[in-house]
Design a protein around this motif. Structure first.
Motif, PDB file in Angstrom:
ATOM      1  N   ARG A  25       0.838  -1.196   0.000  1.00 56.67           N
ATOM      2  CA  ARG A  25       0.000   0.000   0.000  1.00 56.67           C
ATOM      3  C   ARG A  25       0.873   1.247   0.000  1.00 56.67           C
ATOM      4  NH1 ARG A  25      -5.222  -0.474   3.694  1.00 56.67           N
ATOM      5  NH2 ARG A  25      -6.377  -1.231   1.899  1.00 56.67           N
ATOM      6  N   ALA A  26       0.697   2.061  -1.018  1.00 53.29           N
ATOM      7  CA  ALA A  26       1.456   3.315  -1.090  1.00 53.29           C
ATOM      8  C   ALA A  26       1.070   4.198   0.086  1.00 53.29           C
ATOM      9  CB  ALA A  26       1.156   4.018  -2.407  1.00 53.29           C
ATOM     10  N   GLY A  27       2.047   4.928   0.586  1.00 48.36           N
ATOM     11  CA  GLY A  27       1.783   5.884   1.659  1.00 48.36           C
ATOM     12  C   GLY A  27       1.796   5.296   3.051  1.00 48.36           C
ATOM     13  N   GLU A  28       1.962   3.996   3.175  1.00 49.97           N
ATOM     14  CA  GLU A  28       2.021   3.357   4.488  1.00 49.97           C
ATOM     15  C   GLU A  28       3.402   2.751   4.682  1.00 49.97           C
ATOM     16  OE1 GLU A  28      -1.248   0.714   5.309  1.00 49.97           O
ATOM     17  OE2 GLU A  28      -2.687   2.119   4.452  1.00 49.97           O
ATOM     18  N   ALA A  29       4.370   3.611   4.992  1.00 54.14           N
ATOM     19  CA  ALA A  29       5.753   3.161   5.162  1.00 54.14           C
ATOM     20  C   ALA A  29       5.865   2.233   6.367  1.00 54.14           C
ATOM     21  CB  ALA A  29       6.669   4.362   5.327  1.00 54.14           C
ATOM     22  N   VAL A  30       6.711   1.235   6.218  1.00 56.78           N
ATOM     23  CA  VAL A  30       6.940   0.277   7.303  1.00 56.78           C
ATOM     24  C   VAL A  30       8.410   0.321   7.706  1.00 56.78           C
ATOM     25  CG1 VAL A  30       5.068  -1.262   6.585  1.00 56.78           C
ATOM     26  CG2 VAL A  30       7.356  -1.625   5.675  1.00 56.78           C
ATOM     27  N   PRO A  31       8.698   0.233   9.005  1.00 61.85           N
ATOM     28  CA  PRO A  31      10.100   0.182   9.427  1.00 61.85           C
ATOM     29  C   PRO A  31      10.725  -1.174   9.098  1.00 61.85           C
ATOM     30  CG  PRO A  31       8.635   0.142  11.341  1.00 61.85           C
ATOM     31  CD  PRO A  31       7.774   0.304  10.134  1.00 61.85           C
ATOM     32  N   GLN A  32       9.939  -2.246   9.265  1.00 65.12           N
ATOM     33  CA  GLN A  32      10.382  -3.585   8.881  1.00 65.12           C
ATOM     34  C   GLN A  32       9.161  -4.470   8.736  1.00 65.12           C
ATOM     35  OE1 GLN A  32      13.086  -4.902  11.910  1.00 65.12           O
ATOM     36  NE2 GLN A  32      11.495  -5.901  13.066  1.00 65.12           N
ATOM     37  N   ARG A  33       9.354  -5.562   7.984  1.00 69.58           N
ATOM     38  CA  ARG A  33       8.216  -6.465   7.762  1.00 69.58           C
ATOM     39  C   ARG A  33       8.730  -7.791   7.222  1.00 69.58           C
ATOM     40  NH1 ARG A  33       2.674  -5.442   4.683  1.00 69.58           N
ATOM     41  NH2 ARG A  33       2.090  -7.595   4.389  1.00 69.58           N
ATOM     42  N   LEU A  34       8.171  -8.872   7.725  1.00 68.13           N
ATOM     43  CA  LEU A  34       8.450 -10.191   7.194  1.00 68.13           C
ATOM     44  C   LEU A  34       7.668 -10.309   5.899  1.00 68.13           C
ATOM     45  CD1 LEU A  34      10.061 -12.718   7.940  1.00 68.13           C
ATOM     46  CD2 LEU A  34       7.989 -13.626   8.969  1.00 68.13           C
ATOM     47  N   LEU A  35       8.368 -10.555   4.796  1.00 69.83           N
ATOM     48  CA  LEU A  35       7.730 -10.572   3.481  1.00 69.83           C
ATOM     49  C   LEU A  35       7.022 -11.894   3.222  1.00 69.83           C
ATOM     50  CD1 LEU A  35      10.575  -8.865   1.441  1.00 69.83           C
ATOM     51  CD2 LEU A  35       8.373  -7.857   2.105  1.00 69.83           C
ATOM     52  N   ARG A  36       5.914 -11.785   2.470  1.00 72.29           N
ATOM     53  CA  ARG A  36       5.171 -12.958   2.029  1.00 72.29           C
ATOM     54  C   ARG A  36       5.239 -13.016   0.510  1.00 72.29           C
ATOM     55  NH1 ARG A  36      -0.310 -11.391   4.726  1.00 72.29           N
ATOM     56  NH2 ARG A  36       0.465  -9.505   3.780  1.00 72.29           N
ATOM     57  N   ASP A  37       5.163 -14.223  -0.012  1.00 73.35           N
ATOM     58  CA  ASP A  37       5.189 -14.433  -1.450  1.00 73.35           C
ATOM     59  C   ASP A  37       4.132 -13.554  -2.119  1.00 73.35           C
ATOM     60  OD1 ASP A  37       5.898 -15.560  -3.886  1.00 73.35           O
ATOM     61  OD2 ASP A  37       4.641 -17.325  -3.613  1.00 73.35           O
ATOM     62  N   GLY A  38       4.562 -12.749  -3.092  1.00 72.57           N
ATOM     63  CA  GLY A  38       3.639 -11.871  -3.815  1.00 72.57           C
ATOM     64  C   GLY A  38       3.555 -10.458  -3.274  1.00 72.57           C
ATOM     65  N   ASP A  39       4.241 -10.162  -2.170  1.00 72.29           N
ATOM     66  CA  ASP A  39       4.219  -8.789  -1.640  1.00 72.29           C
ATOM     67  C   ASP A  39       4.823  -7.824  -2.648  1.00 72.29           C
ATOM     68  OD1 ASP A  39       2.961  -9.160   0.798  1.00 72.29           O
ATOM     69  OD2 ASP A  39       4.829  -9.299   1.951  1.00 72.29           O
ATOM     70  N   LEU A  40       4.258  -6.621  -2.702  1.00 67.52           N
ATOM     71  CA  LEU A  40       4.808  -5.550  -3.528  1.00 67.52           C
ATOM     72  C   LEU A  40       5.520  -4.566  -2.620  1.00 67.52           C
ATOM     73  CD1 LEU A  40       1.861  -4.850  -5.997  1.00 67.52           C
ATOM     74  CD2 LEU A  40       3.822  -6.368  -6.288  1.00 67.52           C
ATOM     75  N   ILE A  41       6.749  -4.231  -2.988  1.00 66.87           N
ATOM     76  CA  ILE A  41       7.559  -3.278  -2.225  1.00 66.87           C
ATOM     77  C   ILE A  41       7.626  -1.994  -3.033  1.00 66.87           C
ATOM     78  CG2 ILE A  41       9.832  -2.822  -1.214  1.00 66.87           C
ATOM     79  CD1 ILE A  41      10.178  -5.973  -1.248  1.00 66.87           C
TER      80      ILE A  41
END
Length: 151
Positions: A122-138
């Protein structure tokens, strides 16, 4: 008759597009999910063979699709330390914008104090860190990276 993809052969572009059409035709479709699936399907259709490991896939400004395996760690930015993934022309990226590290739990994305932040899905919702899941968009700078984990 549709052929089921096997673990040995990835789904064809036509099968991926058909899956997106099926999902978008569901009564309670989610427009964000549909757009994300279509974006990933188009990337995969143009990417060619991918390694059987975690990868980042993105589209260059000339519309070619590139990918890089996730090495521990992978640093992305305008001019990250070597080894890294450099996009010197993207002025919205920090020198070292984000990293992805392989952990026991999976691939962990970490924003590296970038000025414009790093968002996932989601644009505009910056994250400090996140465990990625298959198919995530960065979303970082002017780029959208798809995280794919074939492990």
């Amino acid at each position: 008759m549709n052929k089921e993809p096997t673990s040995e052969s990835p789904p064809s572009a036509e099968e991926l597009r058909a899956a997106c059409q099926t999902l978008s035709g569901m009564p309670a479709s989610n427009p964000e999910l549909t757009a994300k699936l279509q974006f990933v399907a188009h990337l995969l259709a143009d990417a060619g063979p991918l390694p059987s490991s975690a990868v980042l896939v993105w589209r260059e400004s000339n519309q070619t699709v590139k990918h890089v395996p996730i090495l521990d760690p992978l640093v992305v930015g305008r001019s990250p330390a070597s080894p890294g993934l450099a996009f010197p022309e993207d002025k919205l990226l920090s020198r070292s914008h984000f990293s992805i590290r392989v952990t026991a739990d999976g691939c962990l994305l970490q924003n590296l104090n970038s000025k414009n932040g790093t968002a996932v899905n989601r644009a505009g919702e910056a994250v400090p860190q996140r465990l990625l899941r298959d198919g995530d968009l960065i979303l970082a700078g002017n780029h959208i990276f798809a995280f794919l984990d074939h492990t």
